[in-house]
Structures are given as C-alpha cells and as structure tokens.
Design a protein around this motif. Structure first.
Motif, PDB file in Angstrom:
ATOM      1  N   SER A  78       1.084  -0.030   9.319  1.00 61.55           N
ATOM      2  CA  SER A  78      -0.369   0.157   9.405  1.00 61.55           C
ATOM      3  C   SER A  78      -1.107  -0.403   8.188  1.00 61.55           C
ATOM      4  O   SER A  78      -2.293  -0.747   8.287  1.00 61.55           O
ATOM      5  N   SER A  79      -0.461  -0.511   7.043  1.00 57.79           N
ATOM      6  CA  SER A  79      -1.152  -0.994   5.839  1.00 57.79           C
ATOM      7  C   SER A  79      -1.376  -2.496   5.928  1.00 57.79           C
ATOM      8  O   SER A  79      -0.587  -3.234   6.510  1.00 57.79           O
ATOM      9  N   ASN A  80      -2.529  -2.941   5.340  1.00 60.15           N
ATOM     10  CA  ASN A  80      -2.878  -4.360   5.332  1.00 60.15           C
ATOM     11  C   ASN A  80      -2.275  -5.087   4.140  1.00 60.15           C
ATOM     12  O   ASN A  80      -2.330  -6.318   4.060  1.00 60.15           O
ATOM     13  N   MET A  81      -1.748  -4.372   3.184  1.00 60.54           N
ATOM     14  CA  MET A  81      -1.180  -4.989   1.995  1.00 60.54           C
ATOM     15  C   MET A  81       0.162  -5.643   2.328  1.00 60.54           C
ATOM     16  O   MET A  81       0.976  -5.086   3.066  1.00 60.54           O
ATOM     17  N   SER A 134       3.573  -7.285   0.722  1.00 65.12           N
ATOM     18  CA  SER A 134       4.379  -7.318  -0.496  1.00 65.12           C
ATOM     19  C   SER A 134       4.785  -8.759  -0.797  1.00 65.12           C
ATOM     20  O   SER A 134       5.285  -9.478   0.075  1.00 65.12           O
ATOM     21  N   ASN A 157       3.616   3.733   7.727  1.00 65.13           N
ATOM     22  CA  ASN A 157       2.694   3.313   6.668  1.00 65.13           C
ATOM     23  C   ASN A 157       2.829   1.826   6.364  1.00 65.13           C
ATOM     24  O   ASN A 157       1.837   1.133   6.100  1.00 65.13           O
ATOM     25  N   LYS A 158       4.057   1.309   6.413  1.00 65.82           N
ATOM     26  CA  LYS A 158       4.272  -0.104   6.146  1.00 65.82           C
ATOM     27  C   LYS A 158       3.651  -0.973   7.229  1.00 65.82           C
ATOM     28  O   LYS A 158       3.093  -2.048   6.956  1.00 65.82           O
TER      29      LYS A 158
END
Length: 349
Positions: free
Chosen positions: A274-277, A279, A271-272
């Motif tokens: 694949s996500s575009n966000m 941190s 998830n880390k």
C-alpha cells in the motif's frame, strides 16, 4: 463287507448311540503300497527335504468341498511317499539303534531371514599382516632347550630360557653403567611389555565396539526417518541423543499455536504493497551511474582519435585478459606483470 457295530452307552441307560465303522476301508487306507506311479516324475531336493510336483492338476478331479479335500489329501500323501522313498534310497547308518541317513548338500537356494553380517573389523596387527602378506602359522607348544638339553614348553612353567632368567648374575655391557640396577630394569621391561599389550587389546575392543555402535546408530536413524513425518515426532529411547541433520533445512511457520508472527508478517506485506515509497539501493545506483559516465567518456575519446591497426598478438592478449564482471579488458601496469612482479622480456632471435 464286514460291518462291526460299536455301541457307546451313556451314563444313563435311557440314551444309547450306535456308530458303524467300515473295517475294510480302514485296513485299505493303512496298507497302501509305498510304490507310487506318476506320469510326470517329481523333482527332489533331498538336502532341503523338498519335492516339486510339476504335473498339471485335473480340474475335473479337483471338485469342491469334501471331494476336493480328499483329492488334495491323496495327492499330498503320494508325493510325501515318493520323497521318503528317495530319502531311504540313500546309504543308511545305524546310530544308537536308530537308522539315520546322510543327506546330500541342498540345491535349492532359500532366502535368508536376516541380512549377511558385515565382515569384522581388522585389528592393527591383522591389517598390517594382510598388507605385508604375513600368514599366521601355528607353532608347536614344545621347543628344544639348548641349555637344559631337553624339550620344554614355549611359554608358562619351566619354559625355555627360564634357567637364565632365574640367575642372579646379569651380564653388563662394556659401555654400561656398573652402578645401574640391571635386574630391576629387566623386570620393569617385562611389566611395560605386558601393559603395552593389554593397552593394545583394549584399543582393539573399543574400536570394534565403536564401529558396532555407529552401525546401530545409522540403523536407528534410518528407522526414525521412515515415518511420514521423517522422524520429527518419533519417540526417543532413554538417554538417546537426537542426531542433527547436515546441510540447509527449510523452516516453515507453525500452523497452530501463537499467531502473532503470522499477523506481523501479513501486516508488513500489506504496508509494503500500500505504501507509495520505493526502496532504492543507493550504492548500486551510484555504481551504475559511475560506470555509465566512464563509458561515455571513453566513447568520446575514441571518436576524437584515429583508429590504430592492431596486431593479432594484441587482440589475442586483450581477449585473454577480458574481465567479465567489469565488462572491459584489464590492462596491466606498465613495467609490471599481472602478478605484481617485473615483466620478463624474451631475448630477440
């Protein structure tokens, strides 16, 4: 050559076995001389009952099979005979109709079966005596008694001064309380000294037992860690406590059993990725922007004013108080030192 035939008859008369023994050969083997000549003399350590034969062995005489066994047997017999000759050349003593020999001190250093035992733990008194250089002197059992005018034992029955202790009169000091039980105080003092000595003896014993148990625990711990798993799967003895390892230990996830933790960590990683966000550390970003703003403002101020000539003392003071974390020179408050107290002015010459 005399040959004698010895017949061995079996239980039945049908079978008979015949054997021949060479008597001359038997007598020659038993009557060999005790004088043995060797080209290279042997080296003896009579104290350890060892003989060293440094002479080279002829490979032609060694042979194989029975010939080799016979050669080695003769060589061993001759060397043993020489060792016994060197032993019985020493002074002999007859003890209970038996001839004995006093062996000299051994010269060959043999390895020990077990390690050298550690020195025993010193008691408080032994440590104090060693520090002060007090040497133990054996005192005689009998001592002269000035009151009885005779020799009496130092301790025990009818010891020195026992006549004084049996007196029912006790001398009271000048400033002493006349109504105090001085006899009872004397008996209590004796009992107190006995109890104090017994307590010290038990403390010394407990200290020695503790030191031994600590040493045994270290050996057991070392033995546990000598396995391939460093003692993780080592069986423990009954009532044995597991020793905790000091320091940080790296923990690994289990390779078998419950896989839920492994599944959760794998999903979190996917998830880390694949996500575009992205941190962002807001506090760190704000501090960075604030530092850049202060830097630009100082550069603008420095461009607007003329550069001043600095003395060597000022440059030295600035380099001395340079703050590496902030990346700037720390300036003390006017009228106060860096420690917070008033600035001490040096008198002018």
């Amino acid at each position: 050559t005399l040959l004698y035939t010895i017949k061995f008859e079996a239980m039945t008369t049908e079978t008979q076995e015949e054997r021949t023994i060479d008597v001359d050969e038997l007598l020659a083997s038993t009557s060999r001389s005790i004088q043995v000549d060797k080209d290279v003399p042997l080296t003896f350590d009579v104290g350890s009952l060892i003989a060293f034969d440094m002479a080279p062995i002829d490979s032609g005489k060694l042979g194989q099979g029975k010939a080799r066994d016979a050669f080695l047997k003769d060589l061993t017999r001759d060397n043993t005979q020489l060792l016994f000759n060197s032993i019985f050349s020493l002074p002999t003593v007859t003890v209970d109709r038996t001839v004995c020999v006093n062996l000299p001190a051994p010269t060959t250093r043999l390895p020990r079966e077990k390690p050298i035992p550690p020195p025993p733990t010193l008691t408080k008194w032994e440590a104090f005596a060693k520090k002060k250089g007090i040497q133990k002197k054996k005192r005689g059992r009998m001592i002269w008694d000035e009151v009885a005018k005779e020799w009496r034992p130092r301790f025990g029955y009818k010891k020195v001064g026992s006549d004084k202790e049996q007196n029912w009169v006790v001398e009271v000091p000048e400033n002493g309380d006349p109504y105090k039980d001085w006899l009872g105080e004397k008996e209590d003092g004796k009992k107190e000294n006995v109890a104090k000595n017994e307590l010290k003896r038990l403390q010394n014993i407990s200290k020695q037992v503790k030191d031994k148990s600590d040493a045994i625990g270290q050996n057991v711990k070392q033995a546990h860690k000598s396995t391939a798993s460093l003692g993780k799967f080592q069986d423990t003895v009954k009532n044995e406590k597991r020793t905790k390892e000091k320091g940080k230990q790296k923990k690994f996830s289990a390779v078998s059993g419950d896989v839920s933790s492994e599944k959760a960590s794998s999903l979190a990683l996917i998830n880390k990725i694949s996500s575009n966000m992205v941190s962002v550390n807001k506090e760190k970003a704000a501090n960075k922007e604030l530092g850049a703003t202060i830097k630009r403002k100082r550069e603008e101020e420095s461009e607007g004013r003329k550069p001043k000539r600095r003395s060597k003392a000022g440059v030295k003071a600035q380099t001395k108080h340079f703050d590496k974390k902030k990346g700037q020179v720390s300036r003390p408050v006017k009228g106060k030192s860096r420690e917070g107290g008033p600035v001490k002015k040096k008198p002018r010459k």
